[in-house]
Design a protein around this motif. Structure first.
Motif, PDB file in Angstrom:
ATOM      1  N   GLN A 173     -36.084  -5.540-106.565  1.00 57.70           N
ATOM      2  CA  GLN A 173     -36.650  -6.261-105.423  1.00 57.70           C
ATOM      3  C   GLN A 173     -38.181  -6.240-105.456  1.00 57.70           C
ATOM      4  N   GLN A 174     -38.735  -5.087-105.812  1.00 57.06           N
ATOM      5  CA  GLN A 174     -40.193  -4.974-105.850  1.00 57.06           C
ATOM      6  C   GLN A 174     -40.792  -5.899-106.906  1.00 57.06           C
ATOM      7  N   ILE A 175     -40.188  -5.917-108.097  1.00 54.97           N
ATOM      8  CA  ILE A 175     -40.687  -6.782-109.168  1.00 54.97           C
ATOM      9  C   ILE A 175     -40.525  -8.248-108.768  1.00 54.97           C
ATOM     10  N   ALA A 176     -39.394  -8.570-108.168  1.00 49.89           N
ATOM     11  CA  ALA A 176     -39.150  -9.957-107.737  1.00 49.89           C
ATOM     12  C   ALA A 176     -40.199 -10.408-106.729  1.00 49.89           C
ATOM     13  N   THR A 177     -40.549  -9.527-105.802  1.00 50.16           N
ATOM     14  CA  THR A 177     -41.566  -9.859-104.800  1.00 50.16           C
ATOM     15  C   THR A 177     -42.925 -10.060-105.460  1.00 50.16           C
ATOM     16  N   GLU A 178     -43.282  -9.166-106.377  1.00 53.06           N
ATOM     17  CA  GLU A 178     -44.583  -9.249-107.044  1.00 53.06           C
ATOM     18  C   GLU A 178     -44.701 -10.508-107.902  1.00 53.06           C
ATOM     19  N   LEU A 179     -43.607 -10.911-108.561  1.00 51.97           N
ATOM     20  CA  LEU A 179     -43.637 -12.098-109.424  1.00 51.97           C
ATOM     21  C   LEU A 179     -43.302 -13.379-108.658  1.00 51.97           C
ATOM     22  N   ASN A 180     -42.913 -13.223-107.387  1.00 49.58           N
ATOM     23  CA  ASN A 180     -42.523 -14.368-106.562  1.00 49.58           C
ATOM     24  C   ASN A 180     -41.338 -15.110-107.177  1.00 49.58           C
ATOM     25  N   VAL A 181     -40.335 -14.345-107.590  1.00 51.64           N
ATOM     26  CA  VAL A 181     -39.099 -14.919-108.122  1.00 51.64           C
ATOM     27  C   VAL A 181     -37.933 -14.255-107.398  1.00 51.64           C
TER      28      VAL A 181
END
Length: 779
Positions: free
Chosen positions: A7-15
């Motif tokens: 979830q954190q990576i998805a939020t940071e990459l906006n995906v």
């Protein structure tokens, strides 16, 4: 691995989370970034190579964070001190700093003054005086005298009580977070000259008394100051209270400490002692910790920025337009030792070599002309590549005169020599040309760079190509990792001819190791050219997984199957077969048939394995099979008679080539052995925050000469051709350079280390360009 990481990576990459989960699964299964980006678009829903690289990097950090989290939880639990609240805080920690702050009170450490005092039973006194300041410190301390434990008088007892509280404050994660946020916003970095180092550290003179907000320091200035400290010229420190009255004895951070604990310091009996506790906790414990941490963070951010600059410039060089498979004569210019000449055929194979002396001191112009023209006639030379180092313009003038006298019209191009000497002396070059003199190997490399810069530059350690910003001051392991990723992405974006590629180039293909690449070349040498991709499976050590990863990036030109010369992956050949069967056209008839392919709908051929994105890519590839994503080949034309810095006159408009792009501007080769600087404020008529919005390495541009410093060989240029030398030409307020930024070392190619170490002297001149040159790199 927890869902929160996804979830954190998805939020940071906006995906979306599902995209991250899919990409991580593919990476964990041993798939490479180029393969995933090109051939698994359905799985990741179109994540590109940049997103995947960022995802891969962030995944590594968060996994390390998670491993550290588990170690900390286990350690505190074994101590019997893991409360539910503490466990929640540790699980919620989103950075290594936060995690280590929480662990501080429980971290095994050497016995401290505070611990010794606790063991002596003094902790109740510390609590009493801190929470009930009406008690007299001396009176209360007398109750805790313990000579055997080292507390023989009230002073020692009160010092021990103070040490207990200081250590508690310094290990309070919530307090540290408040102070950290304040310092990140308000603190300054201070640079001061080490006494007696004025002459030795002259190049750092603009930092002898330099103050700057920590949050505003750009990467190049930060790295310059850290270099000055490493060389013993500068002392760096953190000023937590910039602008504070000199008579003031306290820090605002002491107020933060008092407020955090709800303490009001007045005239109570213990308040003088409590003030000491707060002051000592800040100055002795917390300040030192914060200074180390924030300086480390600044350096890390500066290094990340500098590495990005290097990576972006390297990508531009690698993806520069190739001249193509044309017979090329390469000249490595020189003075005393002469010019080395090498001729290569359209495949890069060495045909002939020579040494000529058309430049001072020998000036054998006629003899040199006869030698070169004989080589041109003998091998039907189509291009001439001249290295851009010492004597390059003299050699260029000689070649131009020779061709004019002979009535020949052969295109002549100036080629960057950066890293050529590294290649010439390398084991790879020695293996490739075992009987060839080292200096002649450089001429071969120069010629090959013109034919195909990517194929030649991959033979050189990326760090030796010299397009970085403070490249020697950053983490070399991180730099190497980032640059290797850039090389890999570029090589796979272009594709590789398996029948002509060197082992060095093959090594950069997704899925291939150094051993596999060497085995491909050995197999080719022993069995002849590859006629199809399937034959790769016969290469020793190249198994099905490696074949899956590399096959789409390896081209078999003019082989048995026309698809083997395209980027269509062998696993997708059935899709092409379906298109052929449905249309009644053979594969050969479809390839290049734009009208037919444009009329096809990807959805008509998609299935559960190959979705619309893959089929769309296949149709596009069939329209232009094996197309090269690099731009069209073009070169700059240097002005006649402008060969040295002294030939430059303010107001001249010249054509040049961008050699390096930094955060503060771009360096341009205008053919005088010394790159000029176009400051970011002079790159465009509109405000820009990043020079790469306008230019990139290898671009051919027109510039106006604004200022020339003959003594220091400094050239100020502008791409705003309406600018006038000597006039104000003020940039917009947002892009105007700061007055403190004056440390500079340019790209000087007219010295003995011209290829790989192009650093110049420190300087600056008056006017706007004094500040522009201030921002320059030191390689």
């Amino acid at each position: 691995m927890t869902t929160s990481i996804y979830q954190q990576i998805a939020t940071e990459l906006n995906v979306r989370d599902a995209q991250v989960i899919a990409a991580v699964t593919l990476l964990d299964d041993g798939n490479t970034v180029p393969f995933i980006a090109r051939y698994r678009k359905e799985v990741t829903n179109g994540l590109d190579d940049t997103q995947l690289r960022n995802l891969e990097s962030r995944l590594g950090y968060l996994r390390e964070l998670e491993e550290r989290r588990q170690v900390i939880l286990k350690s505190i639990d074994e101590q019997g001190k893991l409360s539910d609240a503490l466990k929640k805080d540790i699980l919620d920690a989103d950075s290594k700093n936060r995690l280590e702050d929480l662990y501080l009170p429980y971290k095994p450490k050497r016995r401290t003054k505070g611990q010794i005092a606790i063991e002596a039973g003094i902790e109740p006194l510390a609590t009493l005086l801190w929470e009930q300041p009406d008690h007299d410190p001396e009176t209360e301390a007398a109750k805790y005298l313990n000579a055997d434990a080292g507390f023989a008088d009230t002073k020692a007892v009160l010092d021990g009580a103070r040490a207990i509280l200081m250590e508690q404050f310094a290990e309070d994660a919530a307090l540290l977070d408040k102070i950290r946020r304040h310092l990140n916003q308000s603190a300054e970095i201070q640079a001061r000259l080490v006494a007696g180092k004025e002459e030795e550290g002259a190049k750092f003179k603009d930092y002898f008394a330099h103050d700057e907000f920590l949050s505003k320091v750009p990467s190049h200035r930060a790295l310059a100051m850290f270099r000055g400290r490493n060389e013993g010229i500068l002392q760096l420190s953190l000023n937590a209270d910039p602008g504070q009255d000199e008579k003031s004895t306290g820090s605002y951070c002491e107020t933060i400490i008092s407020d955090h604990y709800g303490v009001t310091l007045g005239a109570a009996a213990a308040d003088r002692w409590r003030k000491q506790v707060v002051s000592f906790a800040w100055r002795i414990k917390i300040l030192m910790h914060m200074e180390t941490e924030l300086m480390g963070n600044l350096r890390e951010m500066a290094e990340t920025d500098a590495i990005k600059v290097f990576a972006d410039n390297l990508k531009d060089l690698l993806m520069a337009a190739p001249a193509g498979p044309r017979c090329t004569l390469g000249i490595d210019p020189g003075l005393r030792t002469g010019c080395k000449v090498a001729v290569i055929d359209n495949t890069g194979k060495l045909l002939d070599t020579a040494t000529i002396y058309p430049t001072p001191p020998q000036n054998k112009i006629a003899e040199s002309a006869r030698v070169v023209m004989a080589l041109v006639k003998k091998h039907n030379v189509d291009l001439i590549a001249i290295g851009n180092g010492t004597a390059s313009r003299e050699t260029d003038a000689f070649v131009a005169g020779m061709l004019k006298d002979a009535g020949e019209k052969i295109q002549t191009v100036m080629v960057s020599e950066a890293g050529a000497s590294v290649y010439s002396a390398s084991e790879l070059a020695a293996t490739e040309f075992p009987g060839l003199d080292v200096s002649l190997r450089g001429a071969v490399s120069i010629a090959r760079r013109l034919q195909d810069p990517l194929a030649e530059l991959v033979k050189i350690d990326p760090k030796s190509i010299g397009v970085g910003q403070y490249q020697h001051d950053v983490s070399q392991s991180q730099l190497a990792k980032r640059l290797d990723a850039v090389v890999e992405d570029c090589v796979n974006a272009v594709g590789v001819d398996v029948n002509s590629a060197s082992a060095a180039l093959l090594t950069r293909v997704a899925g291939l190791s150094t051993t596999m690449a060497a085995n491909i070349v050995a197999f080719r040498d022993e069995n002849g050219r590859f006629e199809d991709r399937k034959t790769l499976l016969k290469v020793p050590r190249l198994g099905p997984k490696a074949f899956e990863q590399c096959a789409g990036f390896l081209r078999v030109m003019k082989g048995k199957n026309p698809l083997d010369g395209s980027s269509v992956h062998p696993e997708a050949y059935p899709v092409v077969k379906r298109i052929a069967e449905k249309s009644g056209k053979g594969v050969d008839a479809m390839i290049g048939n734009h009208d037919f392919l444009r009329a096809q709908k990807a959805a008509d051929y998609a299935d559960d394995t190959f979705g619309i994105p893959t089929v769309t890519d296949i149709l596009a590839e069939l329209a232009k099979p094996g197309r090269d994503p690099r731009p069209e080949f073009k070169t700059a034309t240097f002005a006649d008679g402008v060969n040295e810095v002294k030939d430059l006159i303010p107001g001249m408009v010249l054509e040049g080539v961008i050699t390096n792009v930094t955060n503060f501007g771009a360096f341009v080769d205008v053919g005088v052995h010394q790159d000029g600087l176009v400051h970011i404020s002079a790159l465009s008529d509109k405000f820009i925050s990043d020079p790469r919005e306008v230019v990139k390495a290898g671009d051919v541009v027109k510039v106006k000469v604004m200022e020339v410093d003959l003594q220091r060989k400094r050239i100020g240029l502008s791409m705003r051709l309406s600018d006038e030398p000597g006039s104000d030409n003020k940039p917009t307020r947002e892009s105007r350079p700061r007055q403190q930024e004056r440390s500079f070392s340019g790209n000087n190619r007219n010295d003995n280390s011209r290829r790989d170490n192009r650093g110049g002297q420190q300087t600056g001149f008056g006017g706007a360009f004094a500040d522009a040159f201030a921002k320059a790199k030191r390689n």
